[in-house]
Each structure stands twice: as structure tokens, then as C-alpha cells.
Design a protein around this motif. Structure first.
Motif, PDB file in Angstrom:
ATOM      1  N   UNK A 260       0.706  -1.367  -0.099  1.00 38.47           N
ATOM      2  CA  UNK A 260      -0.012   0.093   0.021  1.00 38.47           C
ATOM      3  C   UNK A 260       1.055   1.399  -0.025  1.00 38.47           C
ATOM      4  N   UNK A 261       0.525   2.249  -1.121  1.00 35.61           N
ATOM      5  CA  UNK A 261       1.528   3.281  -1.308  1.00 35.61           C
ATOM      6  C   UNK A 261       0.610   4.368  -0.535  1.00 35.61           C
ATOM      7  N   UNK A 262       1.179   5.137   0.752  1.00 36.64           N
ATOM      8  CA  UNK A 262       0.370   6.182   1.502  1.00 36.64           C
ATOM      9  C   UNK A 262      -0.271   7.317   0.478  1.00 36.64           C
ATOM     10  N   UNK A 263       0.598   7.544  -0.647  1.00 37.02           N
ATOM     11  CA  UNK A 263       0.298   8.854  -1.330  1.00 37.02           C
ATOM     12  C   UNK A 263      -0.633   8.790  -2.492  1.00 37.02           C
ATOM     13  N   UNK A 264      -1.675   7.928  -2.194  1.00 35.78           N
ATOM     14  CA  UNK A 264      -2.614   7.574  -3.219  1.00 35.78           C
ATOM     15  C   UNK A 264      -3.607   8.656  -3.749  1.00 35.78           C
ATOM     16  N   UNK A 265      -4.087   8.960  -4.981  1.00 37.56           N
ATOM     17  CA  UNK A 265      -5.015   9.969  -5.200  1.00 37.56           C
ATOM     18  C   UNK A 265      -6.465   9.497  -4.917  1.00 37.56           C
ATOM     19  N   UNK A 266      -7.485  10.417  -4.798  1.00 41.14           N
ATOM     20  CA  UNK A 266      -8.753  10.147  -4.487  1.00 41.14           C
ATOM     21  C   UNK A 266      -8.896   9.706  -3.223  1.00 41.14           C
TER      22      UNK A 266
ATOM     23  N   UNK B 101      -3.643   6.596   1.215  1.00 39.07           N
ATOM     24  CA  UNK B 101      -3.482   5.445   1.799  1.00 39.07           C
ATOM     25  C   UNK B 101      -3.499   5.109   3.129  1.00 39.07           C
ATOM     26  N   UNK B 102      -3.459   6.163   3.998  1.00 37.67           N
ATOM     27  CA  UNK B 102      -3.447   6.160   5.498  1.00 37.67           C
ATOM     28  C   UNK B 102      -5.158   6.051   5.797  1.00 37.67           C
TER      29      UNK B 102
END
Length: 245
Positions: A76-82, A85-86
Motif C-alpha cells: 500500500x502506497x500512502x500517497x494515493x489519489x482520491x 493510503x493512510x
């Protein structure tokens, strides 16, 4: 669920690209990463290690897949769009989803690492990373999730080394296809436990794979011929279990 086109600008790279050892791995993994390039590298490397892989390019799809599909681990990348990730991770844990999660963070962002672990992540890896390390960490997470400390799986006279991709029965090596290995390893993580055809199928194949229960029966038949027919017990109408031989 339709997938919107993800951003083409990569945020991070793995140093080694998809170059990995030929050792086989296990199970079904979700990769939540919006960088097209990095997501492709991760998919290729995990597939080469014989994981079944689904990719989510944004947080909303990652949350949906994580809540509806039975993943054995998540990258899981924490910097996801929409949806970042957190937030995805917190929602999974609030919904009772307990699959192991390996978060990807920026190299110098110790606050992200702490926040991710506090939100329920099991491990973290900073970009850029070596793909071999990511694979090793995933294998360790799967082991711990099943209460095992040793890398090798032993069920009676059957010994499986996931990192090396090797199998031996009564000391003699056995050659298996990737799907045969993955199915056997899944059962070996649950020795003596009855596993339904539905559960096996869901864990063996990626979401976009044409799943066929007849294929499962064929693979079980091949395993019995290559190993020992008594090792895999059929409970008619319910599923299969691996017993000590």
C-alpha cells in the motif's frame, strides 16, 4: 468497478526493477500504487515470483478491493489519489480487515512510517527499494499471519521452501508448476484444515483471471500424482485438506 486512468508521473521507483530471483512465492496480493511505472514493476516482479496480483491505481478502488476480496497481503502506497493510503488502511482496520499490510513511504518521511504503523500497518518500506527485499518482507508477513517463524513449511514428510521455490517429499525434490506450488503452499499453511473450493479459487487467481472450478480439480489431480494421493484429502461437496504423510 471501473478504474480511472492513473497519473502517468511516477512518484517512486524500485532500484532493481522487476529483476527477481526465480524462487516461487505464495498467495494473492493487492498492490495499491498510482505510479503506472512502479505499479507495472511491482506487478511483474510479484507475478514472476508466482503471486496472484491485483493492482489498484487509487485509494477508492484499493479500499473497495481490500474490503471485498480475500487478499493474503497488501502493498500500500500512502500517497494515493482520491483517498490517501493512510485513510484506506484505517478504514480497512475499522471494517475488521486483518490482512498483513506493507506500506510504501518516502525515504525521509519518518512521520508517515509512524502514522502508518499506528494505523495498523504491519511493516514499511521506503522508496527507492530493492524488489528482493519487498518479496522477502511479504513472505515474512504471510508467515507471521499464520503463526510461523520458520521460513520452511513442513507437513509430515513434505517440506516447502517458499523463498527458494523448492519442494521435497521424503527427501526427494518434486517439480511443480507455479499454480501447483501456490495451491499446495496455501494448503500447507493450514495443515489439517478443510479449505473450500471457493476459498482456494479466490486465493489462487487474480481478480481478472477466468476462474474455473474444473481447473482446480485438474491441479489437485496433478499434485496427487506428483506427490502422494493420500496427502490431499477430498471432503466431498466441501473442499480439500492437506494431511501429514
Amino acid at each position: 468497478m471501473p478504474r480511472p486512468a492513473p497519473s502517468a508521473a511516477p512518484r517512486g521507483r524500485c532500484r532493481n526493477g522487476p529483476q527477481v530471483s526465480p524462487g516461487l512465492a505464495l498467495m494473492r496480493v493487492l498492490v495499491a500504487e498510482d505510479s503506472v511505472e512502479l505499479a507495472a514493476q511491482l506487478r511483474d516482479a510479484l507475478a514472476a515470483a508466482h503471486f496472484a496480483v491485483d493492482v489498484a491505481p487509487d485509494g477508492e478502488e484499493a479500499q473497495f478491493l481490500g474490503e471485498t476480496e480475500p487478499y493474503d497481503a497488501v502493498v500500500l502506497d500512502l500517497g494515493l489519489p482520491r483517498l490517501d493510503g493512510l485513510s484506506v488502511l484505517r478504514r480497512w482496520r475499522a471494517a475488521g480487515r486483518g490482512m498483513p499490510v506493507l506500506i510504501l513511504t518516502a525515504r525521509d518521511s519518518w512521520t508517515e512510517k509512524v502514522a502508518g504503523l499506528d494505523a495498523g500497518a504491519d511493516d514499511y518500506l521506503a522508496k527507492p527499494f530493492a524488489m528482493a527485499e519487498l518479496l522477502a518482507r511479504l513472505r515474512a508477513l504471510v508467515r507471521r499471519a499464520h503463526g510461523r517463524a520458520q521460513a520452511e513449511i513442513a507437513v509430515g514428510d513434505l517440506h516447502i521452501d517458499p523463498a527458494a521455490g523448492s519442494i521435497a517429499l521424503r527427501g526427494m525434490p518434486v517439480r511443480l508448476t507455479a499454480l501447483e506450488f501456490r495451491l499446495l503452499a496455501y494448503l500447507a499453511h493450514r495443515p489439517g484444515e478443510l479449505v473450500s473450493k471457493t476459498v482456494l479459487t479466490e486465493h489462487l487467481y487474480a481478480q481478472d483471471f477466468d476462474r474455473d472450478s474444473n481447473t482446480l480439480e485438474v491441479v489437485i489431480g496433478r499434485l496427487r500424482r506428483k506427490l502422494d494421493a493420500a496427502l490431499i484429502e477430498t471432503v466431498r461437496g466441501q473442499g480439500y485438506r492437506l494431511v501429514a504423510g
